[in-house]
Structure formats: C-alpha cells, structure tokens
Design an enzyme around this catalytic site. Structure first.
Site, PDB file in Angstrom:
ATOM      1  N   ASP A   1       0.864  -1.174   0.000  1.00 47.61           N
ATOM      2  CA  ASP A   1       0.000   0.000   0.000  1.00 47.61           C
ATOM      3  C   ASP A   1       0.912   1.240   0.000  1.00 47.61           C
ATOM      4  O   ASP A   1       2.149   1.131   0.111  1.00 47.61           O
ATOM      5  CB  ASP A   1      -0.963  -0.012   1.201  1.00 47.61           C
ATOM      6  CG  ASP A   1      -2.195   0.864   0.927  1.00 47.61           C
ATOM      7  OD1 ASP A   1      -2.149   1.682  -0.008  1.00 47.61           O
ATOM      8  OD2 ASP A   1      -3.194   0.728   1.659  1.00 47.61           O
TER       9      ASP A   1
HETATM   10  C1  BGC Z   1      -5.064   3.086   0.173  1.00 49.19           C
HETATM   11  C2  BGC Z   1      -5.243   2.045  -0.895  1.00 49.19           C
HETATM   12  C3  BGC Z   1      -5.103   2.646  -2.258  1.00 49.19           C
HETATM   13  C4  BGC Z   1      -3.771   3.366  -2.352  1.00 49.19           C
HETATM   14  C5  BGC Z   1      -3.504   3.978  -3.708  1.00 49.19           C
HETATM   15  C6  BGC Z   1      -3.835   3.932  -0.053  1.00 49.19           C
HETATM   16  O1  BGC Z   1      -3.779   4.999   0.833  1.00 49.19           O
HETATM   17  O2  BGC Z   1      -4.991   2.461   1.433  1.00 49.19           O
HETATM   18  O3  BGC Z   1      -6.484   1.398  -0.746  1.00 49.19           O
HETATM   19  O4  BGC Z   1      -5.218   1.650  -3.237  1.00 49.19           O
HETATM   20  O5  BGC Z   1      -3.732   4.391  -1.380  1.00 49.19           O
HETATM   21  O6  BGC Z   1      -4.287   5.061  -3.959  1.00 49.19           O
END
Ligand code: BGC
Length: 765
Positions: A290
């Site tokens: 993530d």
């Molecule tokens: C979130 C994810 C997301 C990623 C990319 C993160 O902060 O937890 O769910 O896919 O950002 O945008």
C-alpha cells in the site's frame, strides 16, 4: 500493425536465449517462462529493481503526503515498473511511449488506479453494492468498470477491497462487503471475475488487486491504520476467506495492508506473504505494497529504510508503492549480502509475468485507443447500469402504514442537506468520478414523479453545524458546506415547507468524506442538527420518510422512531437521485439486506451476528446477573445482519430436511416454503445459517452458509431448496486444518440473521 511491430522489437531486443532461471523456474506457461526468462537475462540489477517501483506523479487524489519527483527521467532510466494517478488515454499513451521508446529494454508500464465502485461512471459504494446480495450483478459492476477503465488507458485496478469489518467506527467499511466471510468471499471472487474475465489480455479486461492483505478491517478502536492483533483461528475462520476467494479466482495481484500482524507489519511479514499467500494458497501473482507502506515500517519500529526495504523484499513484497525504498536501498543491501539477487529477480519476474499476461509485450498501447475511450467512457449504457446497481443497493428499514411507495399525486416536501446535493452523491473513493455529473435527489424525484406530483424543496439543515468537522469532511473539496442562512432559519423554512405538503421526504446523512480512508469516527450518530431537523419535521404530524446516506452503519435508534418509513441508501453514485426516486415511487421494490449489523450505540461495538455463545450466555428475556451482558443495552444489534424489508411481505414456512442423519459423503436437502403474502411482486434474499453445537473449537451461534435471491409474485409460494454438503459444515481446528467433526447441527433459514426457522440434524462420519 502496432502489435506486429512490437513483436518484432521484442524478439530483437529480448533475444531467445534460455537463462538458468528460466530452466529451473516454471509458472506452468512455457511460452511466458521463455519470454520472461529471456528478458530477465538481459536486465541489469538496476533495471530489475526499477521494475519493482510503482510511482505516482501527483495531480490526482493522493492518500499519502508524498508524490514522486522526476517520474519522466526515472521511466527513461528504466527505474519504473508502473504508474498510478495518471488518467486518460493521452497521458497514459505518452507515459507508455517514454517506457517503450526511450528506456533501454523498452519494457511497458503498468497503469493502475483506484477503481473502487466504477471508474468515471460511479456506482454505489461497495458496502451498498454488497447489500444487494446479488452476486451476478456485483460481477457485472466490475465488468462494466473494467470496460470503461480499459477504454481510458488503464490495465490495473486496486480493487476489490475485501477487508472484513465489524467496527463501523472505521471509515473504510464503506469500501468492503461488510462483516461476513461467506458473503465477503462470494463478492470478492465475483469482482475478480468481473475485472479479469477469463483472459486478462483481452482489450476490455484488466488486472485486479485484492486488498488490503491482511486484517486491515480489524484496526483497534476502528481507528484507521491502527494495530491489529488477533488469534490465528480468528484470521483463518473469519478474516481470510475473502482474500483466499480472490486468490482462488486467479487474482493477478495483492496489496499489503498498513497494519501489523503478530507484531510484524504486513508488508514485511514473511509468514503472511510467502508461507500463507503463496505456499498454502498458491497465489501466482505479485504483491504490491500500500501507499508508502515500506517506509511506514520505520515508524512501526522495524528499522531504517534500508532494513525495512530488505525485510519487505525477503517477506515476499514485489512492488513498492510510492516510497522508493526499493529503488534507493536494494542495491546496497545486495552488495552487503542482506538480500540475494535471486530474491530481486523473483520479484521482478512476477511483475514481468503480470505484464505478459496483460498482453502488454505484444501491444503496450492496447488500452490507449482514443476512439474507444470516446465511445465507452460515461456512455449511456453505463449510466443505465449505475441506476440499476443503485436501486438494488437500497435497504428499506421501516415502512409503517405502507407509506412507501409514494403515490404519484399530491404535494411532497423534499427536505434535508442531501436532498439537492451533487457534492456527496458519489461517496468515498470515487477518484475518477466527476461529482458534477451526479443526479441530485430533487432532480431524480422530478424525473420520476411525473406531472401529477408537486415537489417543494427546503434544505432544512447543514450536514453539520460543527465547523471543525465540516473542514475535515471538505479535504477533497466542498462536501459539508455551512449555509449563509442560520441553522434556525433553515429549520423554520423547512417546517413551513413541510406544513404545505401531504408527505415529507427527508434526505439526511453523512457527508461522503465522513467515511472512507482516514475518516474514523468515535461517534457514529447522525450529526445532531440533522436529528433536530427530523424531530421538528416529525412534530408536523405528516408522514415522514427518511432517506439516509452514509458510508457506514450509524446509530439511528431515535431517527428510526421519528420516521414513518426509513430507506437506507448508502452513497449511490452518479445515478443516486434517479435511483432513490425509482425506489420511493415504487418503480423498483427494494430488496437490499444489511451486510453489517447496526448497533444501538458505540459501546456495543464490535457487534456482529456470528459471535460465540460464551459460557454465560444472556439468552432471551430480561438481563440476568452473572451473565454476559450490559446493564444499559441489549447484546443484540439494533438492526441485525441480513435485515431489510420490502414493499411486500414474505412468510416463511417450516424448514424441512430430507434426512435427520447425514453421512459425510451425502448431501442434506433443506427446503423452506416462502410465500409472498403482500401486494407487490418482490425479491427476497433467503438466507441459510448453520450452527455446530459441539466441536473441538467452539463455534459461533450462526454462520451464513448459503443464500438465494428470488423473485416471488403476490400470493405465490416458492419452495426454496438448498443442498448442503460436508464442506458447509467444516471449520478450522486448532491445527488450522479445515475439518468437519461428526455431531449435532442446527440449520436456520430466514429473511435475516435474527428471524429464522430451525431444524436439527446429525452428521455421521
Ligand atoms: C489506500 C489504498 C489505495 C492506495 C492507492 C492507499 O492509501 O490504502 O487502498 O489503493 O492508497 O491510492
């Protein structure tokens, strides 16, 4: 032509020699192994590390404080494996051109995005979609989103989000399918099938990414990014099934979660990412972190950037989202022998395989056809699908005196801060959706009502009068505006409007960004000024229909008392207004059922249907001393999992079993007659739960094991038949083996998890 020339380039550039690795490694696809092996043999260590790097140049909605500088330079230098936050065919084509014409090995890029509930055409939030219990429809929603996203250049979506959640304080419950592992697994697999189809290389399919692996929904106190700590049995039995279902459905990638598991951040947790995900479950795709999750391991307390990057790679993380820890430190760790070249090569191989499976080596521009984009993006058929998905995600919670459906005559007072609003209709995580294309409820009501109805509107209240809360909800633009009229004036205008009408429809709820990422709440009430509005409206004595929007279960005991009828609609996306009007006027008879329990109060949380009995169960009747209970609230939720009404009524007959003793190799046939005893044709979600009375690991009071959504005409009876096998009676034992044990079981069937009919049987081995 493009396809052919790229093939020729690929053959010249990548050559045909077999590497040692390709000889020993087998994915089961000989052609892919040969191709990727050849390519790897030509790559420098820096180029391999470059493939492990996922960047965002900024400009979109960012969920961390960091964006990457010098993205162009990095692409040319072969330091990038993929991008996200780049939207539209032109931009994607340009970035792809940099990679395939200017980097030494011309390896195409992945282009990802958070396509969470639709792409540019925005559907209901996932929690809402899950309330349809309509698995083919949910699959179709992913299919339609894939069609639109691929037409606009994307080949990778960061979805499905399948984190089981029992805590509505956590704002990200909006993104998942609720509290149940069985339903969650069905939704998860359906979404993977919808996105990826049977062939990821087709023009209209793309790669899915199951997230957030794992247990992200169990953040302590419902506070986002917080620690999780749970037993392995709890993980296997309740939290893992939806992730595993995605793996079984062939998901191409998985995203790590921000939380730690057993004291080790998920991103650096080898047990999780290698032993469980790959060795036990047979996951064949790649693992991406993530947003800056590797860097965040520093604050978790796992070491400095070099240490945590090495730990993440060794654990089984293949791609580093945004943080550039891999890019900056892996070479040094290799030189210092903290990691091996084989570990880097393996991660790189997995990413190249994904690109191969998407067909990007054959045609890196395959998703960048401007004509297709014009045809597909925001097309009329997608809007129609959005409306259909939306009507089916509404949940009717109360309907006294059959106030709904509304008659298409007389005067309706449409009141509330969300009644004529475009800014909140999309809900959280609609990064590509244009809020200005939303249909407000007022417009939808006018569209659907016809000439016989007079609709009069008044705002009545702000979403909140709390300026500090409003500011936080407005982080991505205005969601909770504070009106120039005073709260008292808004209220008195609304009451005056209500007094002129035959019936009141009050549209209230959260601002869309009061749920979602980094939007935890410790108080999950409707903001007090809106409850005050409902109090004032109820005092008029007119029938009061409450339409509530939120990204999570709220504590709504008072609001339910005040309402004559109550429709919960979550956030429904672009077609919200039309879809809500369709349901209110009875063009569609609501069939949604809650996928998360609604608590009486925050102190009950976590409250969920598949709980254990304890050694001192409270049982029905008054609260007893020395029993497991509260002095001040029931153990039961206010509204149970699986609950939802219809404009008609369904009557359940007794549950019949074809045998009372079942051998392990036999099926048990469970039959229950369901009658439509009301006046409207309607769909019912018939739910089957089991309880294993005695087991080596104590079992919950109920587990959902099957459901069917069926249409029944008024007066008609349907015999609903379920065939259970021993698989449905299995559980994880103390050795984490999936086993059944002989003994007595109860099977329960009903229209929600509370009101069920029961029958007992015995399993013999
Ligand atoms: C979130 C994810 C997301 C990623 C990319 C993160 O902060 O937890 O769910 O896919 O950002 O945008």
């Amino acid at each position: 032509m493009k396809r052919l020339s790229w093939l020729i380039v690929a053959v010249i550039v990548f050559g045909c020699s077999q590497t040692k690795q390709a000889q020993t490694y087998s994915s089961g696809d000989v052609e892919m192994d040969r191709f990727v092996g050849d390519l790897l043999s030509k790559m420098t260590i820096e180029e391999k590390i470059g493939q492990l790097n996922l960047l965002t140049p900024g400009g979109g909605i960012l969920t961390g404080s960091v964006v990457n500088p010098d993205v162009e330079q990095k692409i040319k230098a072969g330091n990038v494996g993929g991008l996200f936050g780049v939207i539209g065919v032109d931009k994607i084509r340009k970035a792809q051109e940099l990679a395939v014409t200017q980097s030494r090995l011309k390896i195409p890029l992945l282009f990802g995005s958070d396509v969470i509930h639709g792409y540019k055409t925005t559907f209901p939030i996932p929690l809402g979609l899950s309330c349809s219990w309509d698995i083919p429809m949910i699959e179709r929603s992913a299919r339609v989103a894939a069609n639109e996203a691929t037409a606009d250049g994307l080949n990778w979506v960061f979805s499905p989000m399948v984190d089981i959640a029992r805590d509505p304080r956590w704002g990200r419950v909006a993104e998942g399918a609720g509290e149940d592992p069985y339903l969650g697994a069905a939704v998860s697999a359906a979404m993977v099938r919808g996105y990826q189809g049977t062939n990821m290389a087709a023009d209209t399919t793309l790669m899915a990414c199951v997230k957030h692996f794992a247990l992200y929904g169990a953040a302590e106190g419902g506070r986002d990014y917080n620690t999780t700590d749970m037993s392995r049995l709890q993980m296997y039995e309740y939290y893992f099934p939806p992730y595993k279902a995605a793996v079984d459905a062939g998901v191409g990638s998985a995203m790590t979660s921000f939380n730690e598991i057993d004291g080790i951040p998920a991103t650096g947790n080898r047990w999780l990412l290698t032993e469980l995900l790959r060795n036990q479950w047979g996951f064949k795709g790649f693992v991406v972190t993530d947003y800056t999750a590797i860097n965040e391991m520093i604050d978790h307390g796992s070491g400095d950037l070099q240490q945590v990057s090495a730990q993440a790679l060794r654990a089984g993380t293949d791609m580093d989202m945004v943080g550039e820890g891999f890019l900056k430190t892996l070479k040094k760790s290799l030189d210092e022998k903290a990691i091996t070249e084989a570990e880097i090569t393996l991660a790189c191989r997995r990413i190249l395989e994904a690109k191969y499976k998407l067909g990007l080596f054959q045609d890196p521009y395959k998703y960048t056809n401007a004509q297709r984009a014009t045809r597909e993006v925001l097309s009329a058929d997608k809007r129609a699908a959005a409306r259909e998905f939306a009507v089916r995600s509404s949940v009717l919670l109360k309907n006294t005196n059959q106030t709904l459906p509304l008659k298409k005559t007389g005067t309706i007072a449409l009141i509330g801060p969300l009644a004529n609003d475009k800014n909140n209709m999309l809900g959280t995580w609609a990064v590509s959706g244009d809020k200005d294309l939303s249909i407000p409820v007022l417009t939808g009501m006018k569209n659907v009502a016809g000439a016989g109805v007079n609709i009069i509107y008044s705002k009545g209240a702000n979403i909140t009068d709390d300026t500090a809360l409003a500011k936080k909800a407005n982080v991505f633009g205005e969601r909770a505006s504070i009106d120039s009229l005073s709260p008292a004036r808004l209220l008195s205008d609304a009451v005056a409007t209500a007094n002129r009408a035959d019936v009141i429809v009050a549209v209230v709820g959260e601002a869309s960004e009061m749920s979602g990422e980094a939007a935890s709440r410790s108080d999950i009430n409707l903001p007090g000024n809106q409850t005050a509005l409902l109090e004032a409206l109820a005092k008029t004595g007119k029938p009061l229909v409450v339409v509530m929007m939120s990204g999570r279960p709220l504590t709504i005991t008072r609001e339910m008392q005040l309402a004559t009828s109550f429709l919960h609609v979550w956030f429904q996306g672009h077609e919200a207004g039309n879809a809500i009007a369709d349901v209110l006027f009875g063009n569609y008879n609501p069939s949604g059922k809650l996928t998360m329990s609604f608590p009486y109060n925050v102190g009950q949380i976590p409250v969920y249907y598949n709980h254990k009995n304890t050694g001192r169960p409270q049982g029905p009747g008054p609260t007893q001393k020395f029993r497991s209970n509260y002095l001040d609230v029931s153990n039961d939720p206010f509204l149970p999992f699986g609950f939802g009404l219809s404009y008609t009524t369904f009557t359940y007959g007794d549950v019949r079993l074809d045998k009372t003793t079942m051998q392990a190799n036999e099926q048990l046939r469970v039959t229950v007659p369901v009658t439509n005893s009301g006046r409207f044709a309607g769909e019912e979600v018939v739910q089957l739960y089991i309880h294993d009375k005695v087991a080596s690991v104590t079992q919950p009071v109920k587990k959902l094991k099957a459901f069917q959504k069926i249409m029944i005409r008024p007066g008609e009876s349907r015999e609903v038949v379920f065939n259970l096998s021993v698989e449905d009676l299995k559980f994880y034992n103390s050795e984490f083996k999936w086993v059944s044990e002989p003994g007595e079981f109860t099977v329960m069937v009903g229209g929600n998890s509370r009101d069920v009919k029961r029958a007992d049987f015995t399993l013999r081995n």
